[in-house]
Design an enzyme around this catalytic site. Structure first.
Site, short mmCIF file in Angstrom:
data_model
loop_
_atom_site.label_atom_id
_atom_site.label_comp_id
_atom_site.label_asym_id
_atom_site.label_seq_id
_atom_site.Cartn_x
_atom_site.Cartn_y
_atom_site.Cartn_z
N ASN A 8 1.38 -5.78 19.17
CA ASN A 8 1.48 -6.05 17.54
C ASN A 8 3.25 -4.91 17.50
O ASN A 8 2.50 -4.00 17.56
CB ASN A 8 0.53 -4.97 16.60
CG ASN A 8 0.43 -5.67 15.55
OD1 ASN A 8 2.27 -6.03 15.29
ND2 ASN A 8 0.26 -5.39 14.47
N ARG A 90 1.07 -10.52 17.78
CA ARG A 90 1.38 -10.86 16.83
C ARG A 90 2.46 -10.83 16.25
O ARG A 90 3.69 -10.78 16.55
CB ARG A 90 0.67 -9.49 16.05
CG ARG A 90 0.48 -10.19 14.81
CD ARG A 90 0.43 -8.51 14.01
NE ARG A 90 0.27 -9.18 12.51
CZ ARG A 90 0.46 -8.57 11.51
NH1 ARG A 90 0.85 -7.19 11.74
NH2 ARG A 90 0.36 -8.91 10.31
N HIS A 179 -3.09 -13.54 7.42
CA HIS A 179 -4.07 -12.64 8.07
C HIS A 179 -4.51 -13.50 9.08
O HIS A 179 -5.87 -13.67 9.18
CB HIS A 179 -5.29 -12.34 6.37
CG HIS A 179 -4.77 -11.09 6.01
ND1 HIS A 179 -5.08 -10.79 4.94
CD2 HIS A 179 -3.51 -10.29 6.44
CE1 HIS A 179 -3.83 -9.68 4.84
NE2 HIS A 179 -4.03 -9.16 5.63
N GLY A 209 -8.40 -5.64 2.54
CA GLY A 209 -7.55 -4.11 3.53
C GLY A 209 -6.49 -3.56 2.54
O GLY A 209 -7.02 -4.01 1.45
N GLY A 211 -3.81 -4.55 2.09
CA GLY A 211 -3.29 -5.82 1.96
C GLY A 211 -4.27 -7.35 1.93
O GLY A 211 -5.36 -6.47 2.87
N ARG A 240 0.20 -4.11 -4.11
CA ARG A 240 0.81 -5.31 -4.13
C ARG A 240 0.53 -5.68 -5.67
O ARG A 240 -1.17 -5.96 -5.44
CB ARG A 240 0.90 -6.13 -2.66
CG ARG A 240 1.30 -6.08 -1.45
CD ARG A 240 1.87 -7.88 -0.95
NE ARG A 240 1.58 -6.77 0.78
CZ ARG A 240 1.62 -7.25 1.81
NH1 ARG A 240 -0.03 -7.42 1.50
NH2 ARG A 240 2.19 -6.44 2.50
N ASP A 282 -5.84 3.82 -2.07
CA ASP A 282 -6.57 4.11 -1.04
C ASP A 282 -7.71 3.78 -1.21
O ASP A 282 -8.31 4.96 -2.63
CB ASP A 282 -7.18 5.20 -0.17
CG ASP A 282 -7.44 4.85 1.03
OD1 ASP A 282 -8.76 4.84 0.87
OD2 ASP A 282 -7.32 5.34 2.23
N ARG A 284 -10.77 4.97 -0.78
CA ARG A 284 -11.90 6.43 -1.35
C ARG A 284 -11.11 6.85 -2.16
O ARG A 284 -11.89 7.52 -2.64
CB ARG A 284 -11.20 6.92 -0.21
CG ARG A 284 -12.42 5.65 1.64
CD ARG A 284 -11.98 6.16 2.49
NE ARG A 284 -9.81 6.17 2.68
CZ ARG A 284 -9.77 5.63 4.13
NH1 ARG A 284 -10.56 5.83 5.15
NH2 ARG A 284 -9.49 5.28 4.70
N GLY A 330 -10.74 -3.20 6.32
CA GLY A 330 -10.58 -1.83 5.88
C GLY A 330 -11.92 -1.75 4.87
O GLY A 330 -12.95 -0.71 4.28
N GLY A 332 -13.56 -4.51 3.06
CA GLY A 332 -14.17 -5.37 2.51
C GLY A 332 -15.69 -4.69 4.07
O GLY A 332 -17.08 -4.73 3.95
N GLU A 333 -15.18 -3.84 4.92
CA GLU A 333 -15.93 -3.67 5.98
C GLU A 333 -16.62 -1.81 5.72
O GLU A 333 -18.25 -2.13 6.26
CB GLU A 333 -14.65 -3.09 7.38
CG GLU A 333 -14.65 -4.39 8.36
CD GLU A 333 -14.10 -4.17 9.39
OE1 GLU A 333 -14.71 -3.14 10.09
OE2 GLU A 333 -13.04 -5.07 9.58
N GLU A 386 -8.54 -8.55 15.54
CA GLU A 386 -7.48 -10.23 15.61
C GLU A 386 -7.03 -9.64 17.52
O GLU A 386 -6.00 -10.98 17.71
CB GLU A 386 -6.20 -8.91 14.36
CG GLU A 386 -6.43 -10.17 13.25
CD GLU A 386 -6.02 -9.06 12.51
OE1 GLU A 386 -6.38 -7.87 11.61
OE2 GLU A 386 -4.74 -9.44 11.58
P1 AMP Z 1 -7.06 -2.10 6.36
O1 AMP Z 1 -5.82 -2.25 5.62
O2 AMP Z 1 -7.57 -3.14 6.56
O3 AMP Z 1 -6.51 -0.90 7.64
O4 AMP Z 1 -7.63 -1.46 4.98
C1 AMP Z 1 -7.41 -0.04 4.96
C2 AMP Z 1 -7.90 0.53 3.62
O5 AMP Z 1 -9.44 0.36 3.43
C3 AMP Z 1 -7.39 1.50 2.59
O6 AMP Z 1 -6.15 1.47 2.12
C4 AMP Z 1 -8.63 2.07 1.98
O7 AMP Z 1 -8.95 1.32 0.68
C5 AMP Z 1 -10.16 1.27 2.57
N1 AMP Z 1 -10.92 1.83 3.73
C6 AMP Z 1 -10.53 1.84 4.73
N2 AMP Z 1 -11.72 3.15 4.96
C7 AMP Z 1 -12.50 3.04 4.40
C8 AMP Z 1 -13.54 4.15 3.94
N3 AMP Z 1 -14.77 4.45 4.66
N4 AMP Z 1 -14.34 3.90 2.85
C9 AMP Z 1 -13.93 3.22 1.61
N5 AMP Z 1 -12.30 2.57 1.55
C10 AMP Z 1 -12.09 2.54 2.84
#
Ligand code: AMP
Length: 401
Positions: A8, A90, A179, A209, A211, A240, A282, A284, A330, A332-333, A386
């Site tokens: 990537n 990618r 995505h 995430g 995005g 965004r 973020d 968190r 991020g 969702g998981e 991915e």
């Molecule tokens: P991604 O773009 O899929 O890597 O997601 C990143 C985003 O996921 C971060 O900006 C956080 O908002 C969220 N995130 C990642 N880890 C956690 C966690 N342990 N608890 C809550 N939100 C998280």
């Protein structure tokens, strides 16, 4: 057994993973960050699972490729370059040309190049990455895996915008989504493992995430996705805006005197959860602030959850019936709090219900059903992958055995 790489390449970075196929075993992975700087960072996963890091000058992407190859040799992960049988890249934007991944040849290269105006930050660097690998490993087959190809099954009523047709015909202005590699991975896994490959499956995948996008999928094919011409469209995200009344753009250009370009950058990089919460992009940080009573953080979560719930409801309406909702990426998981904020908005009318304990306990790469037994639609968290999808496509298209 043979080795395949997933790459990537960004404007100043090059992430990679090396797989042993067909076992799908991750042998190593890493990143070269700050390409073009004297203090670039090269990190690679060693055999014992520790991360080895070096700070050094990396002039360009060709140097990054050399560094990755040498790094894999130094770590004893490969002995000989001949062990690498294929490389998958990618590619963010495949435009209307690619409904599947494609062999990287002159035609593919030209089409990716012609789409640079639609993905200026990505398609250019992807080509630089491809060319750098071609120079280093000229005999190895390379594959382009597009973020957009999964969404090419959308019908014109879904991919066209309600504007004059010439914008589509002359400028290819339409919904492409993003995505797609993640939505495709989630759909394949969900349909196979949770719906046992039954006929006429209808699912909604949530790649949430920083995005974020949704996808309504029927029989494994994308019916509708939330991102638009670019990833700015759809639901509210970390930085965004997602969908807004288009006149906001014109109104702010005229009333602030700012340029369209600077506002466009702001709508992409400084809006969404970050702008409304004034805390962070973020989840968190926003969750922590909301729990302390911060009103702006609470408002940001409410706005975000309402928008996402409205998309889920409209996608369910569109599919007519939903077998499964899949949470991933991020947020969702990893965020039980944000998942609950959305599902609370989907209970009264749609009958979606979480199993509170399962929801709380599902984060950090766990795969788990998080809905309660009496939820109208089952919901599952599936960590996305991915890179694995890229490795699988590389094996499939290069017919590696
Ligand atoms: P991604 O773009 O899929 O890597 O997601 C990143 C985003 O996921 C971060 O900006 C956080 O908002 C969220 N995130 C990642 N880890 C956690 C966690 N342990 N608890 C809550 N939100 C998280």
């Amino acid at each position: 057994m043979f080795k395949v790489m997933a790459v990537n390449a960004g404007s100043s970075s090059m992430k990679f993973k090396l797989y042993e196929m067909p076992e799908e075993k991750v042998l190593t992975g890493g990143n070269v960050e700050r390409i073009g700087h004297d203090d670039a960072i090269f990190s690679i996963l060693a055999k014992d699972g520790t991360k080895h890091k070096k700070i050094l000058p990396v002039k360009d992407h060709s140097v990054a490729v050399q560094l990755i190859i040498q790094g894999m040799k130094d770590e004893g992960i490969i002995q000989d370059l001949k062990e690498i049988k294929g490389i998958g890249h990618r590619i963010v934007q495949g435009g209307p040309y690619f409904s599947d991944s494609a062999l990287f040849n002159k035609d593919t290269e030209d089409k990716i190049e012609s789409l640079i105006p639609l993905a200026p930050l990505h398609n250019g660097p992807h080509l630089i990455g491809f060319r750098a690998f071609k120079k280093a490993l000229p005999d190895v087959g390379q594959i382009a895996v597009f973020d957009t190809s999964f969404h090419q099954t959308m019908a014109p009523e879904d991919y066209l915008f309600p504007i004059k047709r010439e914008y589509y015909e002359k400028y290819k202005c339409r919904r492409y989504g993003a995505h797609g590699t993640s939505h495709r991975y989630l759909a394949q896994k969900a349909i196979h493992e949770y719906l046992h490959d039954k006929k006429d499956t209808r699912i909604i995948t949530l790649h949430i995430g920083s995005g974020a996008s949704l996808c309504a999928i029927r029989d494994g094919k994308c019916v509708l996705t939330s991102m638009g011409l670019t990833p700015l469209g759809g639901i509210m995200m970390g930085t965004r805006t997602g969908d807004m009344d288009p006149s906001v753009f014109n109104y702010l250009v005229t009333s602030t005197g700012r340029t369209a370009e600077s506002l466009f950058q702001e709508f992409n990089k400084e809006s969404g959860l970050q702008a409304v919460s004034e805390v962070s992009n973020d989840t968190r940080d926003i969750e922590a602030a909301a729990l302390k009573g911060d009103e702006k953080a609470k408002l940001a979560i409410k706005m975000w959850a309402l928008r996402l719930s409205q998309f889920i409801a409209s996608y369910a309406c569109r599919l007519g019936h939903v077998d499964l909702i899949v949470w991933s990426a991020g947020i969702g998981e990893n965020s039980p709090y944000f998942r609950k904020a959305v599902i609370d908005e989907c209970t009264e009318f749609m009958g979606l219900k979480l199993d509170a304990k399962k929801n709380e306990e599902t984060y950090g790469g766990k795969e788990e059903i998080i809905s309660s037994k009496d939820s109208s639609i089952p919901m599952v968290v599936i960590p996305t992958d991915e890179e694995l999808m890229i490795a699988r496509d590389t094996v499939r298209l290069l017919k590696l055995k």
